[in-house]
Design a protein around this motif. Structure first.
Motif, PDB file in Angstrom:
ATOM      1  N   ASP A   4      -3.736  78.593  -6.711  1.00 15.32           N
ATOM      2  CA  ASP A   4      -3.920  77.325  -7.598  1.00 15.32           C
ATOM      3  C   ASP A   4      -2.552  77.107  -8.280  1.00 15.32           C
ATOM      4  O   ASP A   4      -1.533  78.021  -8.165  1.00 15.32           O
ATOM      5  N   HIS A   5      -2.512  76.013  -9.018  1.00 12.57           N
ATOM      6  CA  HIS A   5      -1.374  75.708  -9.488  1.00 12.57           C
ATOM      7  C   HIS A   5      -0.611  76.628 -10.362  1.00 12.57           C
ATOM      8  O   HIS A   5       0.664  76.958 -10.458  1.00 12.57           O
ATOM      9  N   ALA A  35      -2.073  75.289  -1.296  1.00 11.52           N
ATOM     10  CA  ALA A  35      -2.564  74.873  -2.635  1.00 11.52           C
ATOM     11  C   ALA A  35      -4.037  74.956  -2.567  1.00 11.52           C
ATOM     12  O   ALA A  35      -4.739  74.322  -1.793  1.00 11.52           O
ATOM     13  N   ALA A  36      -4.604  75.753  -3.506  1.00 11.68           N
ATOM     14  CA  ALA A  36      -6.121  75.793  -3.632  1.00 11.68           C
ATOM     15  C   ALA A  36      -6.820  74.456  -4.274  1.00 11.68           C
ATOM     16  O   ALA A  36      -6.013  73.994  -5.180  1.00 11.68           O
ATOM     17  N   PRO A  37      -7.755  74.071  -4.026  1.00  7.22           N
ATOM     18  CA  PRO A  37      -8.728  72.920  -4.548  1.00  7.22           C
ATOM     19  C   PRO A  37      -8.784  73.285  -6.219  1.00  7.22           C
ATOM     20  O   PRO A  37      -9.126  74.410  -6.409  1.00  7.22           O
ATOM     21  N   GLU A  38      -8.667  72.283  -7.018  1.00  9.82           N
ATOM     22  CA  GLU A  38      -8.851  72.506  -8.344  1.00  9.82           C
ATOM     23  C   GLU A  38      -9.772  71.323  -8.909  1.00  9.82           C
ATOM     24  O   GLU A  38      -9.596  70.258  -8.526  1.00  9.82           O
ATOM     25  N   ARG A  39     -10.206  71.601  -9.982  1.00 16.45           N
ATOM     26  CA  ARG A  39     -11.184  70.452 -10.871  1.00 16.45           C
ATOM     27  C   ARG A  39     -10.059  69.631 -11.572  1.00 16.45           C
ATOM     28  O   ARG A  39      -9.265  70.315 -12.404  1.00 16.45           O
ATOM     29  N   LEU A  40      -9.760  68.337 -11.235  1.00 19.12           N
ATOM     30  CA  LEU A  40      -8.629  67.682 -12.043  1.00 19.12           C
ATOM     31  C   LEU A  40      -9.299  66.387 -12.263  1.00 19.12           C
ATOM     32  O   LEU A  40     -10.346  66.115 -11.798  1.00 19.12           O
ATOM     33  N   LEU A  41      -8.733  65.598 -13.045  1.00 19.44           N
ATOM     34  CA  LEU A  41      -8.932  64.084 -13.401  1.00 19.44           C
ATOM     35  C   LEU A  41      -7.987  63.307 -12.665  1.00 19.44           C
ATOM     36  O   LEU A  41      -6.939  63.410 -12.573  1.00 19.44           O
ATOM     37  N   GLY A  86      -8.139  52.780 -18.899  1.00 23.84           N
ATOM     38  CA  GLY A  86      -7.857  53.397 -17.553  1.00 23.84           C
ATOM     39  C   GLY A  86      -9.208  54.067 -17.147  1.00 23.84           C
ATOM     40  O   GLY A  86     -10.337  53.978 -17.829  1.00 23.84           O
ATOM     41  N   SER A  87      -9.378  54.527 -16.102  1.00 26.32           N
ATOM     42  CA  SER A  87     -10.608  55.389 -15.631  1.00 26.32           C
ATOM     43  C   SER A  87     -10.034  56.756 -15.152  1.00 26.32           C
ATOM     44  O   SER A  87      -9.036  57.064 -14.991  1.00 26.32           O
ATOM     45  N   ALA A  88     -10.821  57.803 -15.551  1.00 29.68           N
ATOM     46  CA  ALA A  88     -10.591  59.119 -15.441  1.00 29.68           C
ATOM     47  C   ALA A  88     -11.869  59.782 -14.920  1.00 29.68           C
ATOM     48  O   ALA A  88     -12.929  59.929 -15.548  1.00 29.68           O
ATOM     49  N   GLU A  89     -11.838  60.025 -13.346  1.00 31.08           N
ATOM     50  CA  GLU A  89     -12.993  60.612 -12.766  1.00 31.08           C
ATOM     51  C   GLU A  89     -12.630  62.045 -12.362  1.00 31.08           C
ATOM     52  O   GLU A  89     -11.495  62.303 -11.872  1.00 31.08           O
ATOM     53  N   ALA A  90     -13.472  62.970 -12.448  1.00 30.94           N
ATOM     54  CA  ALA A  90     -13.424  64.418 -11.973  1.00 30.94           C
ATOM     55  C   ALA A  90     -13.357  64.292 -10.484  1.00 30.94           C
ATOM     56  O   ALA A  90     -14.119  63.813  -9.695  1.00 30.94           O
ATOM     57  N   VAL A  91     -12.343  65.031  -9.837  1.00 32.32           N
ATOM     58  CA  VAL A  91     -12.222  65.371  -8.542  1.00 32.32           C
ATOM     59  C   VAL A  91     -11.898  66.583  -8.254  1.00 32.32           C
ATOM     60  O   VAL A  91     -11.413  67.420  -9.363  1.00 32.32           O
ATOM     61  N   GLU A  92     -12.102  67.102  -7.178  1.00 36.28           N
ATOM     62  CA  GLU A  92     -11.448  68.653  -6.835  1.00 36.28           C
ATOM     63  C   GLU A  92     -10.789  68.420  -5.499  1.00 36.28           C
ATOM     64  O   GLU A  92     -10.975  67.874  -4.406  1.00 36.28           O
ATOM     65  N   ARG A  93      -9.488  68.886  -5.917  1.00 37.04           N
ATOM     66  CA  ARG A  93      -8.342  68.796  -4.738  1.00 37.04           C
ATOM     67  C   ARG A  93      -7.197  69.424  -4.908  1.00 37.04           C
ATOM     68  O   ARG A  93      -7.134  70.025  -6.333  1.00 37.04           O
ATOM     69  N   PRO A  94      -6.477  69.889  -4.165  1.00 37.75           N
ATOM     70  CA  PRO A  94      -5.099  70.602  -4.331  1.00 37.75           C
ATOM     71  C   PRO A  94      -4.171  69.899  -5.629  1.00 37.75           C
ATOM     72  O   PRO A  94      -4.292  68.560  -5.791  1.00 37.75           O
ATOM     73  N   PHE A  95      -3.566  70.661  -6.701  1.00 39.81           N
ATOM     74  CA  PHE A  95      -2.897  69.828  -7.575  1.00 39.81           C
ATOM     75  C   PHE A  95      -1.480  70.298  -7.144  1.00 39.81           C
ATOM     76  O   PHE A  95      -0.969  71.286  -7.053  1.00 39.81           O
ATOM     77  N   ARG A  96      -0.720  69.091  -7.126  1.00 42.90           N
ATOM     78  CA  ARG A  96       0.713  69.279  -6.864  1.00 42.90           C
ATOM     79  C   ARG A  96       1.704  68.524  -7.960  1.00 42.90           C
ATOM     80  O   ARG A  96       2.114  67.588  -7.810  1.00 42.90           O
ATOM     81  N   PRO A  97       1.602  68.986  -9.093  1.00 45.48           N
ATOM     82  CA  PRO A  97       2.387  68.200 -10.171  1.00 45.48           C
ATOM     83  C   PRO A  97       3.867  68.361  -9.901  1.00 45.48           C
ATOM     84  O   PRO A  97       4.376  68.988  -9.166  1.00 45.48           O
ATOM     85  N   GLU A  98       4.388  67.299 -10.713  1.00 47.06           N
ATOM     86  CA  GLU A  98       5.787  67.155 -10.751  1.00 47.06           C
ATOM     87  C   GLU A  98       6.554  68.275 -11.449  1.00 47.06           C
ATOM     88  O   GLU A  98       5.974  68.963 -12.050  1.00 47.06           O
TER      89      GLU A  98
END
Length: 169
Positions: free
Chosen positions: A25-26, A72-78, A126-138
């Motif tokens: 994960d991240h 990158a592992a899937p993570e719970r993100l917005l 704005g909208s903020a929806e929970a998703v599960e995907r790899p996290f690749r932050p800046e």
């Protein structure tokens, strides 16, 4: 134990035998020295000269030249979206003002799942929806994405256009 002493960036991968993969994960992709075990059972010591952010698609180079793929592992993100480009920029400013890791796409931004920030985003239109995907932050202007130039990471609000000061800064 065999060591992995360097990272081959995904853009530089050419040849080499990929013998295993690690799914991280991240938080676990920012490392310098740690024992690891690939999904296929390859045990090794990650032993880099300095803390390094491992990106999805990179490879760790073992001492014998074999490669271990980094995924990158899937993570719970917005997943944050806005009704216009200007509104999305405004949301990105508010998110950045909180000094949290963010992955910025063309028409969406992804951050770690946080109900307080989700409410803030919704309150700003704005909208903020929970998703599960790899996290690749800046990576951030100072690399790593965990600190922002003051030598530490923190979470607090700043007034729009305002400044903040830290001892020794």
């Amino acid at each position: 134990m065999i060591r992995a002493t360097r990272v081959l960036r995904r853009d530089d991968l050419s040849g080499g035998e990929i013998v295993d993969r690690v799914v991280l994960d991240h938080g676990d992709r920012h490392r310098r020295r740690v024992a690891m075990r690939g999904l296929g059972g390859t045990g090794f010591l990650l032993d880099l000269p300095e803390a390094t952010v491992l990106d999805d698609g990179d490879a760790l180079v073992l001492e014998d030249g074999r490669l271990v793929w980094v995924e990158a592992a899937p993570e719970r993100l917005l997943e944050i979206r806005a009704p216009s480009e200007h509104a999305l920029r405004r949301l990105i400013w508010h998110i950045g003002n909180r000094h949290i890791p963010a992955e910025i796409g063309v028409d969406a931004v992804w951050i770690a799942d946080d109900h307080v920030l989700a409410e803030m985003v919704r309150g700003l239109g704005g909208s903020a929806e929970a998703v599960e995907r790899p996290f690749r932050p800046e990576g951030g202007a100072y690399a790593g994405g965990h600190a922002h130039g003051h030598g530490h990471a923190h979470d607090h609000d700043h007034a729009p256009g305002g400044h903040h000061h830290h001892a020794g800064a």
